[in-house]
Design a protein around this motif. Structure first.
Motif: not given
Length: 237
Positions: A99-100, A126, A144, A146
């Motif tokens: 998720s990160h 990212r 991602t 995030g």
């Protein structure tokens, strides 16, 4: 400073047992697949860890600087980056979190300055457009926007699991367009010779397969040995 019994899970080991540099360099021009096959096909990280940057002329090869991070947190990753030496491959375990993003362009720029050989992350990144052409091989599970937390805990230079493979500090990490493999430092010479033998075998076998003269009889022999039935007929449901 924490007492020793309170630091487990949040600690940094500064020393590693490293293989000879000249031995590490010899893995640069052998395909990762050949080396992995020579290790009974047990050394490859899972396919979800893939190359996120531009392919290079030779393999990503270096010695593992390992990080065990809390899911979605890159504090110990930053610590490892500060510690990294030329030729290191930072290998990071992330508790399976997706998720990160754990790094982006800024960290990659510093990694390039430190002359790290590459980065392997069991998690996303990212700034993928910038990462692609910076010259530092990066393997990750995806991307991602995030960003990560920076709280810890975590550990540096301990045994970790990354992509389903156990990695010790100082193991040899080899990556190419296919993915990443781990060569245990204590078995490096045997793994190197095994990979070389398979590469030479393919250099002979490849042209024969390309012109149709290669021996494929092993397929039928293997099926017979394993009890496969051949039916001269059409299958009906």
């Amino acid at each position: 400073m924490k007492s020793p019994d309170m630091s487990i899970g949040f600690r940094v080991f500064t020393q590693r047992d490293l293989p000879p540099k000249d031995l590490v360099e010899k893995f640069k021009h052998i395909p990762a697949a050949n080396i992995a096959d020579g290790m009974n096909r047990s050394a490859a990280m899972a396919s979800y860890i893939r190359l996120m940057t531009a392919p290079t002329e030779c393999n990503m090869v270096g010695v593992a600087l390992t990080v065990r991070a809390r899911g979605g947190d890159n504090l110990m990753f930053h610590k490892a980056l500060n510690m990294a030496e030329e030729g290191d491959v930072i290998v990071l375990s992330n508790e399976g979190d997706r998720s990160h993003a754990l790094m982006g362009e800024m960290m990659a720029l510093y990694a390039r300055h430190k002359k790290v050989a590459g980065i392997v992350i069991e998690g996303p990144v990212r700034d993928v457009e910038a990462l692609y052409s910076l010259g530092v091989p990066v393997y990750a599970t995806g991307s991602t926007p995030g960003g990560p937390y920076k709280d810890g805990p975590g550990e540096v230079n301990v045994g970790i699991s990354c992509g389903g493979i156990f990695v010790c500090p100082g193991d040899i990490i080899v990556g190419d367009a296919d993915g990443v493999i781990v060569v245990p430092k204590g078995l490096a010479r045997q793994c190197l010779e095994g990979g070389r033998r398979l590469l030479l075998n393919e250099e002979v076998k490849g042209p024969r397969l390309a012109d149709g003269t290669g021996d494929r009889s092993w397929v039928e022999k293997t099926l017979d040995q394993k009890g496969c039935e051949t039916i001269d007929g059409i299958w009906l449901p």
